[in-house]
Design a protein around this motif. Structure first.
Motif, PDB file in Angstrom:
ATOM      1  N   VAL A 180       0.846  -1.185   0.000  1.00 20.57           N
ATOM      2  CA  VAL A 180       0.000   0.000   0.000  1.00 20.57           C
ATOM      3  C   VAL A 180       0.883   1.238   0.000  1.00 20.57           C
ATOM      4  O   VAL A 180       1.747   1.397   0.864  1.00 20.57           O
ATOM      5  CB  VAL A 180      -0.936   0.012   1.226  1.00 20.57           C
ATOM      6  CG1 VAL A 180      -1.754   1.302   1.260  1.00 20.57           C
ATOM      7  CG2 VAL A 180      -1.846  -1.203   1.212  1.00 20.57           C
TER       8      VAL A 180
ATOM      9  N   ARG B 292       0.292   5.168   0.089  1.00 25.35           N
ATOM     10  CA  ARG B 292      -0.684   6.250   0.210  1.00 25.35           C
ATOM     11  C   ARG B 292      -0.099   7.575  -0.268  1.00 25.35           C
ATOM     12  O   ARG B 292       1.081   7.846  -0.103  1.00 25.35           O
ATOM     13  CB  ARG B 292      -1.138   6.392   1.664  1.00 25.35           C
ATOM     14  CG  ARG B 292      -2.056   5.292   2.142  1.00 25.35           C
ATOM     15  CD  ARG B 292      -2.661   5.647   3.486  1.00 25.35           C
ATOM     16  NE  ARG B 292      -3.602   4.629   3.940  1.00 25.35           N
ATOM     17  CZ  ARG B 292      -3.256   3.595   4.668  1.00 25.35           C
ATOM     18  NH1 ARG B 292      -1.999   3.425   5.017  1.00 25.35           N
ATOM     19  NH2 ARG B 292      -4.163   2.718   5.051  1.00 25.35           N
TER      20      ARG B 292
ATOM     21  N   GLU C  54      -7.072   6.995   0.609  1.00 20.19           N
ATOM     22  CA  GLU C  54      -7.185   5.553   0.448  1.00 20.19           C
ATOM     23  C   GLU C  54      -6.738   5.153  -0.955  1.00 20.19           C
ATOM     24  O   GLU C  54      -7.102   5.798  -1.936  1.00 20.19           O
ATOM     25  CB  GLU C  54      -8.631   5.109   0.676  1.00 20.19           C
ATOM     26  CG  GLU C  54      -8.784   3.598   0.722  1.00 20.19           C
ATOM     27  CD  GLU C  54     -10.195   3.168   1.054  1.00 20.19           C
ATOM     28  OE1 GLU C  54     -10.359   2.253   1.873  1.00 20.19           O
ATOM     29  OE2 GLU C  54     -11.132   3.745   0.491  1.00 20.19           O
TER      30      GLU C  54
ATOM     31  N   GLU D 225      -6.780  -0.615  -1.358  1.00 19.68           N
ATOM     32  CA  GLU D 225      -7.617  -0.591  -0.155  1.00 19.68           C
ATOM     33  C   GLU D 225      -9.099  -0.509  -0.535  1.00 19.68           C
ATOM     34  O   GLU D 225      -9.949  -1.156   0.093  1.00 19.68           O
ATOM     35  CB  GLU D 225      -7.226   0.599   0.723  1.00 19.68           C
ATOM     36  CG  GLU D 225      -5.851   0.440   1.369  1.00 19.68           C
ATOM     37  CD  GLU D 225      -5.424   1.691   2.100  1.00 19.68           C
ATOM     38  OE1 GLU D 225      -5.294   1.635   3.343  1.00 19.68           O
ATOM     39  OE2 GLU D 225      -5.221   2.734   1.435  1.00 19.68           O
ATOM     40  N   GLU D 226      -9.421   0.286  -1.553  1.00 18.56           N
ATOM     41  CA  GLU D 226     -10.801   0.335  -2.034  1.00 18.56           C
ATOM     42  C   GLU D 226     -11.233  -1.028  -2.560  1.00 18.56           C
ATOM     43  O   GLU D 226     -12.380  -1.458  -2.350  1.00 18.56           O
ATOM     44  CB  GLU D 226     -10.926   1.381  -3.143  1.00 18.56           C
ATOM     45  CG  GLU D 226     -10.724   2.817  -2.687  1.00 18.56           C
ATOM     46  CD  GLU D 226     -10.814   3.784  -3.847  1.00 18.56           C
ATOM     47  OE1 GLU D 226     -11.602   3.528  -4.770  1.00 18.56           O
ATOM     48  OE2 GLU D 226     -10.088   4.792  -3.837  1.00 18.56           O
TER      49      GLU D 226
ATOM     50  N   ASP E  93     -12.165  -3.267   0.269  1.00 16.07           N
ATOM     51  CA  ASP E  93     -13.491  -2.909   0.800  1.00 16.07           C
ATOM     52  C   ASP E  93     -14.600  -3.424  -0.119  1.00 16.07           C
ATOM     53  O   ASP E  93     -15.631  -3.921   0.357  1.00 16.07           O
ATOM     54  CB  ASP E  93     -13.607  -1.391   0.940  1.00 16.07           C
ATOM     55  CG  ASP E  93     -12.699  -0.828   2.031  1.00 16.07           C
ATOM     56  OD1 ASP E  93     -12.275  -1.609   2.906  1.00 16.07           O
ATOM     57  OD2 ASP E  93     -12.413   0.387   1.996  1.00 16.07           O
TER      58      ASP E  93
END
Length: 495
Positions: A324, A326, A331, A335-336, A339
């Motif tokens: 990840v 950032r 986000e 990460e999306e 989800d």
């Protein structure tokens, strides 16, 4: 090298160079057993010979992790000879099947008969046994020419014409081999090459056996699905990604974790964690694509529930590795994607994937939500076909004429009759709009979009997540149909 030397796909000048190299090799000490190879830290290539042996530091940089170091070079040696530089690694060179006699036979065959004729039947055999698409099988049979090139048309028009593949198909096939290192390629072909490498059928059989032993058999998927998924620009090669959807039990990244194996079964051994970010991102895109854009019974669509279950199991694995990065605390897409894969909407789509009959489409409300289609038709005072079309225009992102006729199995005349009813009722409007693919629209604003997304009515954007690279549903289509119609009945429809 031997495969390319015999391949009709190799340009003549390159084949002559390979033959000359094979001739030199067959007559040198390097064709005999007893060699050693390794890595040396030295500024420039060098050759050192003595009465008892020789040492060659080559102009080749080894594959190794970490920062690039131009002073690290491969070396090869035999016997006893003075070494130069700092030796970082050394090991015996596997003897394999390359011998002076075999090399001499290869050179003699090349001189007497030239390259083997290109054999489409051998390509078909390789495709059938491995599950690879035809373009990938062509590259394997030809010795993976140009796979390290970044050029769009890396094969050239003449070679592609011989193979019968397009530049786009060849580029997609090249992606299948990008993660296979040079050393792995050498080992693969060493195991695959038959005693008579000019026999294309025997070569195809050897390549298939070696491929399955190392990488497993792919589940064949239709070419149109490969083309469509390639257009989504996945980080995982399209063939590998679609094979994971069609046969998830064969995908190691879905079934094998640091602490869990298939269905969460304990594993006595631990394996090194892998970055599954690319696969997770791609699944978040391709799962709703397969659900919404493929018909019932399609091999890529049929097992989405199993794919999602395995992906969720991997996401719950304590040994999971995701990279990840950032930017200003925002986000990231990975990460999306996590989800989305954990969301109820994705669960809805996956659960419905197996409910359609062969050839049926979820985008057809008569199939996916027949009661609602009748309610809409009755409320508008139109026939069922017009009610179906209104729901599609209301809730779907890409209700082009071609898509609507495919989903609904309509002729152009039947489609136009439904359009005429909606126009007469005043709930849609006729217009000409760039890249729309249709001539009828909901009233209200219009939002342009960059390819591969199509421009769309502004009103329906609230139904979709638009922060993803490809605009796709994040819940089931029956749910979207119901949500859109509910807004209309509450007076919040397009206007």
């Amino acid at each position: 090298m031997i495969v390319r030397a015999f391949s009709a796909a190799t340009p003549p000048a390159r084949r002559d160079a390979l033959r000359a190299l094979l001739t030199t090799w067959s007559g040198s000490r390097l064709a005999h057993p007893g060699l050693r190879r390794g890595v040396v830290k030295i500024e420039t290539p060098v050759a050192v010979a003595s009465p008892t042996g020789a040492f060659f530091a080559l102009a080749l940089t080894p594959e190794y992790p970490g920062l690039y170091d131009g002073w690290r070079r491969r070396f090869i040696e035999y016997g006893e000879a003075p070494r130069t530089g700092e030796i970082l690694d050394v090991s015996p060179l596997p003897e394999g099947r390359v011998t002076p006699g075999r090399l001499a036979a290869v050179v003699a065959r090349l001189r007497a008969h030239g390259p083997a004729p290109w054999d489409p039947a051998a390509v078909d055999h390789l495709t059938e046994r491995t599950g690879l698409d035809r373009a990938a099988a062509c590259l394997l049979l030809a010795g993976l020419p140009g796979v390290d090139s970044s050029a769009r048309d890396f094969l050239g028009e003449e070679t592609r014409a011989l193979m019968g593949v397009t530049a786009k198909e060849a580029a997609r096939a090249r992606d299948e081999f990008e993660e296979i290192t040079e050393s792995d390629r050498r080992d693969f072909y060493e195991a695959a090459i038959p005693d008579e490498p000019w026999d294309q059928q025997a070569l195809a059989d050897g390549l298939a056996t070696a491929w399955i032993a190392r990488y497993g058999r792919r589940v064949p998927v239709p070419d149109e699905a490969m083309t469509a998924v390639s257009a989504l620009s996945p980080r995982t090669p399209a063939g590998r990604l679609l094979s994971a959807l069609a046969a998830p039990e064969l995908c190691d990244d879905l079934t094998t974790g640091a602490d869990t194996g298939p269905a969460g079964a304990p594993r006595p051994e631990r394996i090194a964690p892998r970055d599954l970010g690319p696969l997770i991102e791609d699944l978040a895109t391709v799962l709703p694509w397969a659900y919404a854009h493929l018909p019932g019974g399609h091999p890529v669509r049929a097992r989405l529930a199993e794919v999602l279950a395995l992906a969720r199991l991997r996401l719950a694995d304590p040994g999971l590795s995701l990279k990840v990065e950032r930017d200003w605390g925002e986000e990231t897409w990975v990460e999306e994607a996590v989800d989305l894969l954990r969301s109820d909407g994705y669960g809805e789509m996956a659960a419905r994937a197996g409910l359609l009959g062969d050839g049926e489409w979820e985008a057809d409300p008569r199939v996916s939500t027949p009661g609602l289609a009748e309610i809409v038709a009755g409320t508008l005072g139109v026939g069922l076909d017009a009610g179906v079309l209104y729901l599609q225009l209301l809730a779907l992102l890409e209700p082009t004429d071609r898509h609507v006729r495919t989903w609904n199995a309509w002729t152009p005349a039947r489609h136009q009759k439904a359009v005429a009813e909606l126009l007469e009722r005043g709930v849609v409007m006729a217009a000409k709009r760039e890249r729309a693919g249709r001539g009828v629209f909901l009233p209200g604003g219009w939002t342009k979009a960059k390819a591969p997304n199509l421009p769309v009515e502004t009103w329906k954007l609230a139904l979709y997540p638009l922060d993803t690279p490809r605009w796709l549903p994040s819940r089931s289509l029956p749910g979207l149909f119901a949500q859109a119609w509910d807004l209309v009945t509450r007076g919040e429809g397009p206007a």
